[in-house]
Design a protein around this motif. Structure first.
Motif, PDB file in Angstrom:
ATOM      1  N   MET A   1       0.829  -1.177   0.000  1.00 58.21           N
ATOM      2  CA  MET A   1       0.000   0.000   0.000  1.00 58.21           C
ATOM      3  C   MET A   1       0.884   1.255   0.000  1.00 58.21           C
ATOM      4  O   MET A   1       1.838   1.355   0.764  1.00 58.21           O
ATOM      5  CB  MET A   1      -0.905  -0.013   1.229  1.00 58.21           C
ATOM      6  N   ALA A   2       0.585   2.176  -0.880  1.00 60.09           N
ATOM      7  CA  ALA A   2       1.359   3.409  -0.968  1.00 60.09           C
ATOM      8  C   ALA A   2       1.212   4.213   0.322  1.00 60.09           C
ATOM      9  O   ALA A   2       0.179   4.186   0.980  1.00 60.09           O
ATOM     10  CB  ALA A   2       0.891   4.233  -2.161  1.00 60.09           C
ATOM     11  N   ASP A   3       2.265   4.938   0.645  1.00 61.36           N
ATOM     12  CA  ASP A   3       2.285   5.733   1.868  1.00 61.36           C
ATOM     13  C   ASP A   3       2.498   7.197   1.502  1.00 61.36           C
ATOM     14  O   ASP A   3       3.545   7.555   0.961  1.00 61.36           O
ATOM     15  CB  ASP A   3       3.416   5.234   2.765  1.00 61.36           C
ATOM     16  N   LYS A   4       1.512   8.037   1.819  1.00 62.89           N
ATOM     17  CA  LYS A   4       1.629   9.440   1.431  1.00 62.89           C
ATOM     18  C   LYS A   4       2.787  10.128   2.139  1.00 62.89           C
ATOM     19  O   LYS A   4       3.288  11.134   1.654  1.00 62.89           O
ATOM     20  CB  LYS A   4       0.322  10.187   1.605  1.00 62.89           C
ATOM     21  N   ALA A   5       3.264   9.571   3.235  1.00 61.54           N
ATOM     22  CA  ALA A   5       4.439  10.136   3.908  1.00 61.54           C
ATOM     23  C   ALA A   5       5.703   9.940   3.068  1.00 61.54           C
ATOM     24  O   ALA A   5       6.690  10.656   3.248  1.00 61.54           O
ATOM     25  CB  ALA A   5       4.623   9.501   5.284  1.00 61.54           C
ATOM     26  N   ASN A   6       5.655   8.972   2.137  1.00 61.56           N
ATOM     27  CA  ASN A   6       6.816   8.678   1.291  1.00 61.56           C
ATOM     28  C   ASN A   6       6.600   9.054  -0.165  1.00 61.56           C
ATOM     29  O   ASN A   6       7.337   8.605  -1.040  1.00 61.56           O
ATOM     30  CB  ASN A   6       7.147   7.186   1.377  1.00 61.56           C
ATOM     31  N   LYS A   7       5.577   9.874  -0.442  1.00 60.94           N
ATOM     32  CA  LYS A   7       5.311  10.241  -1.834  1.00 60.94           C
ATOM     33  C   LYS A   7       6.392  11.180  -2.347  1.00 60.94           C
ATOM     34  O   LYS A   7       6.991  11.949  -1.588  1.00 60.94           O
ATOM     35  CB  LYS A   7       3.923  10.841  -1.994  1.00 60.94           C
ATOM     36  N   TYR A   8       6.634  11.084  -3.640  1.00 67.94           N
ATOM     37  CA  TYR A   8       7.615  11.969  -4.262  1.00 67.94           C
ATOM     38  C   TYR A   8       7.080  13.397  -4.284  1.00 67.94           C
ATOM     39  O   TYR A   8       5.916  13.620  -4.648  1.00 67.94           O
ATOM     40  CB  TYR A   8       7.920  11.517  -5.689  1.00 67.94           C
ATOM     41  N   PRO A   9       7.907  14.364  -3.930  1.00 71.37           N
ATOM     42  CA  PRO A   9       7.461  15.766  -3.920  1.00 71.37           C
ATOM     43  C   PRO A   9       7.062  16.287  -5.303  1.00 71.37           C
ATOM     44  O   PRO A   9       6.321  17.252  -5.401  1.00 71.37           O
ATOM     45  CB  PRO A   9       8.684  16.536  -3.397  1.00 71.37           C
ATOM     46  N   ILE A  10       7.522  15.641  -6.346  1.00 75.25           N
ATOM     47  CA  ILE A  10       7.238  16.069  -7.715  1.00 75.25           C
ATOM     48  C   ILE A  10       5.787  15.785  -8.127  1.00 75.25           C
ATOM     49  O   ILE A  10       5.296  16.345  -9.100  1.00 75.25           O
ATOM     50  CB  ILE A  10       8.242  15.407  -8.700  1.00 75.25           C
ATOM     51  N   ASN A  11       5.078  14.931  -7.385  1.00 76.19           N
ATOM     52  CA  ASN A  11       3.678  14.644  -7.698  1.00 76.19           C
ATOM     53  C   ASN A  11       2.856  15.927  -7.693  1.00 76.19           C
ATOM     54  O   ASN A  11       3.035  16.788  -6.830  1.00 76.19           O
ATOM     55  CB  ASN A  11       3.072  13.683  -6.658  1.00 76.19           C
ATOM     56  N   ALA A  12       1.917  16.022  -8.627  1.00 78.51           N
ATOM     57  CA  ALA A  12       0.979  17.145  -8.630  1.00 78.51           C
ATOM     58  C   ALA A  12       0.136  17.070  -7.362  1.00 78.51           C
ATOM     59  O   ALA A  12      -0.269  15.979  -6.959  1.00 78.51           O
ATOM     60  CB  ALA A  12       0.082  17.084  -9.865  1.00 78.51           C
ATOM     61  N   PRO A  13      -0.140  18.193  -6.725  1.00 73.84           N
ATOM     62  CA  PRO A  13      -0.969  18.170  -5.518  1.00 73.84           C
ATOM     63  C   PRO A  13      -2.346  17.590  -5.808  1.00 73.84           C
ATOM     64  O   PRO A  13      -2.929  17.850  -6.856  1.00 73.84           O
ATOM     65  CB  PRO A  13      -1.093  19.650  -5.138  1.00 73.84           C
ATOM     66  N   ASP A  19       4.612   6.850  -4.550  1.00 75.98           N
ATOM     67  CA  ASP A  19       5.592   6.939  -3.469  1.00 75.98           C
ATOM     68  C   ASP A  19       6.916   6.294  -3.878  1.00 75.98           C
ATOM     69  O   ASP A  19       7.090   5.848  -5.015  1.00 75.98           O
ATOM     70  CB  ASP A  19       5.033   6.381  -2.159  1.00 75.98           C
ATOM     71  N   ASN A  20       7.844   6.238  -2.929  1.00 79.17           N
ATOM     72  CA  ASN A  20       9.206   5.802  -3.234  1.00 79.17           C
ATOM     73  C   ASN A  20       9.358   4.290  -3.429  1.00 79.17           C
ATOM     74  O   ASN A  20      10.474   3.804  -3.574  1.00 79.17           O
ATOM     75  CB  ASN A  20      10.168   6.302  -2.159  1.00 79.17           C
ATOM     76  N   GLN A  21       8.258   3.554  -3.488  1.00 77.92           N
ATOM     77  CA  GLN A  21       8.322   2.120  -3.785  1.00 77.92           C
ATOM     78  C   GLN A  21       8.311   1.842  -5.290  1.00 77.92           C
ATOM     79  O   GLN A  21       8.471   0.697  -5.714  1.00 77.92           O
ATOM     80  CB  GLN A  21       7.146   1.391  -3.124  1.00 77.92           C
ATOM     81  N   CYS A  22       8.118   2.878  -6.092  1.00 68.30           N
ATOM     82  CA  CYS A  22       8.020   2.723  -7.547  1.00 68.30           C
ATOM     83  C   CYS A  22       9.267   2.048  -8.116  1.00 68.30           C
ATOM     84  O   CYS A  22      10.391   2.436  -7.792  1.00 68.30           O
ATOM     85  CB  CYS A  22       7.809   4.093  -8.203  1.00 68.30           C
ATOM     86  N   ILE A  23       9.046   1.063  -8.987  1.00 68.09           N
ATOM     87  CA  ILE A  23      10.156   0.344  -9.631  1.00 68.09           C
ATOM     88  C   ILE A  23      10.284   0.712 -11.116  1.00 68.09           C
ATOM     89  O   ILE A  23      10.998   0.047 -11.858  1.00 68.09           O
ATOM     90  CB  ILE A  23      10.018  -1.181  -9.461  1.00 68.09           C
ATOM     91  N   ILE A  72       1.227   3.391  -5.894  1.00 71.35           N
ATOM     92  CA  ILE A  72       0.305   4.476  -6.239  1.00 71.35           C
ATOM     93  C   ILE A  72      -0.750   4.576  -5.156  1.00 71.35           C
ATOM     94  O   ILE A  72      -1.380   3.590  -4.797  1.00 71.35           O
ATOM     95  CB  ILE A  72      -0.361   4.233  -7.604  1.00 71.35           C
ATOM     96  N   GLY A  73      -0.944   5.791  -4.671  1.00 73.45           N
ATOM     97  CA  GLY A  73      -1.942   6.013  -3.631  1.00 73.45           C
ATOM     98  C   GLY A  73      -3.054   6.934  -4.096  1.00 73.45           C
ATOM     99  O   GLY A  73      -2.896   7.679  -5.068  1.00 73.45           O
ATOM    100  N   SER A  74      -4.169   6.873  -3.386  1.00 72.89           N
ATOM    101  CA  SER A  74      -5.305   7.731  -3.708  1.00 72.89           C
ATOM    102  C   SER A  74      -5.849   8.428  -2.468  1.00 72.89           C
ATOM    103  O   SER A  74      -7.014   8.760  -2.396  1.00 72.89           O
ATOM    104  CB  SER A  74      -6.421   6.929  -4.386  1.00 72.89           C
ATOM    105  N   ASP A  75      -4.981   8.647  -1.502  1.00 74.35           N
ATOM    106  CA  ASP A  75      -5.390   9.329  -0.273  1.00 74.35           C
ATOM    107  C   ASP A  75      -4.569  10.580  -0.027  1.00 74.35           C
ATOM    108  O   ASP A  75      -4.426  11.047   1.084  1.00 74.35           O
ATOM    109  CB  ASP A  75      -5.292   8.385   0.920  1.00 74.35           C
ATOM    110  N   GLY A  76      -4.033  11.148  -1.093  1.00 76.19           N
ATOM    111  CA  GLY A  76      -3.208  12.343  -0.965  1.00 76.19           C
ATOM    112  C   GLY A  76      -4.035  13.593  -0.795  1.00 76.19           C
ATOM    113  O   GLY A  76      -5.259  13.553  -0.755  1.00 76.19           O
TER     114      GLY A  76
END
Length: 77
Positions: A1-13, A19-23, A72-76
């Motif tokens: 499960m994606a973690d919004k605490a670890n999301k990349y800052p480059i993501n659109a708000p 997040d940083n688990q992306c391969i 990928i998360g959907s709780d940002g």
């Protein structure tokens, strides 16, 4: 499960993020090309544009469901 605490800052708000688990597997970019792009320097995907219609939401949700590492998360915000 994606973690919004670890999301990349480059993501659109907004709701969706990567997040940083992306391969860098390219699945999300193929599934939702209007919303995901590749960061060439970092070698990962990110949300460059939040969905603007139902079709884009559907594609983002499909990308979440199929992401092999659940990056990928959907709780940002």
């Amino acid at each position: 499960m994606a973690d919004k605490a670890n999301k990349y800052p480059i993501n659109a708000p907004g709701k969706y993020y990567v997040d940083n688990q992306c391969i860098d597997c390219d699945l999300c970019r193929e599934t939702a090309p209007n919303n995901f792009k590749r960061n060439e320097e970092g070698g990962f995907s990110y949300v460059f544009k939040q969905p603007e219609n139902e079709e884009e939401v559907k594609q983002c949700e499909e990308a979440i469901a199929n992401c092999p590492v659940e990056a990928i998360g959907s709780d940002g915000e």
